[in-house]
Scaffold this motif. Structure first.
Motif, PDB file in Angstrom:
ATOM      1  N   GLY A 188       0.815  -1.212   0.000  1.00 17.90           N
ATOM      2  CA  GLY A 188       0.000   0.000   0.000  1.00 17.90           C
ATOM      3  C   GLY A 188       0.852   1.268   0.000  1.00 17.90           C
ATOM      4  N   GLN A 218       1.981   1.862  -3.479  1.00 17.00           N
ATOM      5  CA  GLN A 218       0.847   2.285  -4.320  1.00 17.00           C
ATOM      6  C   GLN A 218       0.470   3.736  -4.057  1.00 17.00           C
ATOM      7  N   ASP A 276       2.862   5.718  -5.789  1.00 20.18           N
ATOM      8  CA  ASP A 276       2.929   5.376  -7.213  1.00 20.18           C
ATOM      9  C   ASP A 276       4.361   5.062  -7.644  1.00 20.18           C
TER      10      ASP A 276
END
Lengths: 238, 238
Positions: B167, B170, B173
């Motif tokens: 996470g 993510q 990015d």
């Protein structure tokens, strides 16, 4: 014992309220246009990019798109307006770099001092539709000392979805009226008020640049009306 | 242009790695015991509270409990250990106040300076099983200048669930190897490594107080091994 856990919460809208998106985007559009010999108005480019924002979020809210971060929505809009401005030849790496302009917007001149004043009696957080990494980069770029960065990404719900406003109260484990939304947009404040939050309107007459009027009229259905964050801090201390 | 969006990420475990839970909790337990005439060892109380932490999270990981924040898990454990220490007469308001001790833990002495040094070349965030308001209060209490506070609450997944480590990548990015987990616990680092993150071990020999040995031995499967955050900053700058 420290009592920060007892301080009430100010949750700030960011685009327009805390940072000046128009000036930075117009300036970077002007550099792009110079590089590509484009004779269009960079201010129109900035306004067009921002104008795509609500319709793009609506595609997520409606379920047409699954959860999509603002970085990716900004890129979808950018790809379209590059066509509209006859700049389809702009390459991938320049597009990627340009899309990150939303991570390096400057704060309005009152923001750093205003937040410092407000932090003495409140916990200050964001509640923005911007994604977490974008808000983190803006904080670093502008020296914004948030106690916590909260985003639509935290709640997977874009404002004005009630889950975003109520999510702030839930994160801090307080009643909604312990949270005040601070924003330059009346629709955002009205949605927060409907969820039981308090509301503070900030005048940002130049949000859309000098050529576009914005509504900064008094609305007594909000709890506070301030010229800027320093003015808000003074009123709240009175 | 600002380049903070290009900086790699350091994600910090918090309890034990950044803040010294043992000392603050033992000290507040000593005050509680004095008020209630309890002759037990306050250090044992601190260790018992912390010992309940992994089993409580396991009840969430296993699905026995729905998503439950650490504040609420800490309270469940507290209610049990008050019985175990013959302190069942402690009233609700004192329990509520005592439970917030986890929001006012002091950082280790190297942390503020270490983070400042590391911030010049990294974006620094938390990745803690502590909930968002807890981490925000710790940051304010200790003057910790995170670029972003991330929590199991952000991902609704407690470490060592891969969703928590992945996470972080993510949110920013980036590829997992662009993120380094910094922690004083080898099991946490091993789980992060299995997700493709880099790893930095920090020695915290006093995590559980002077009477309890902890494993600070070198493990070459991690990318870095440092005495504290200042040492880590020096090594990473070399």
């Amino acid at each position: 014992l420290s009592h920060s856990a007892a301080l009430p919460i100010l949750a700030f809208d960011v685009f327009g309220t805390v940072v000046d998106w128009f000036s930075t985007i117009r300036n970077e559009a002007a550099m792009l246009f110079a590089d590509y010999g484009c004779g269009a108005d960079p201010a129109a480019f900035a306004l067009a990019w921002r104008a795509g924002y609500q319709p793009a979020m609506q595609r997520v809210r409606s379920g047409e798109l699954g959860w999509t971060r603002i970085d990716d929505l900004h890129r979808l809009i950018l790809d379209q307006i590059l066509i509209d401005f006859n700049l389809a030849q702009v390459d991938e790496s320049r597009r990627r770099e340009l899309n990150l302009v939303w991570h390096r917007l400057d704060p309005w001149p009152d923001v750093v001092d205003g937040l410092s004043l407000l932090k003495t009696r409140f916990r200050v957080c964001t509640l923005s539709n911007g994604n977490l990494s974008l808000l983190s980069d803006l904080a670093r770029h502008g020296g914004l000392q948030w106690d916590l960065i909260l985003s639509a990404e935290t709640f997977r719900a874009y404002k004005p979805d009630p889950a975003s406003y109520l999510g702030v109260a839930q994160v801090f484990d307080v009643a909604p009226h312990t949270v005040t939304l601070v924003a330059a947009h009346k629709s955002d404040l009205a949605a927060a008020r409907a969820c039981g939050l308090r509301t503070a309107f900030i005048e940002r007459p130049l949000e859309c640049g000098p050529g576009t009027a914005v509504d900064i009229s008094a609305d007594h259905s909000f709890d506070w009306h301030a010229k800027d964050l320093i003015d808000l801090a003074r009123q709240m201390a009175a």
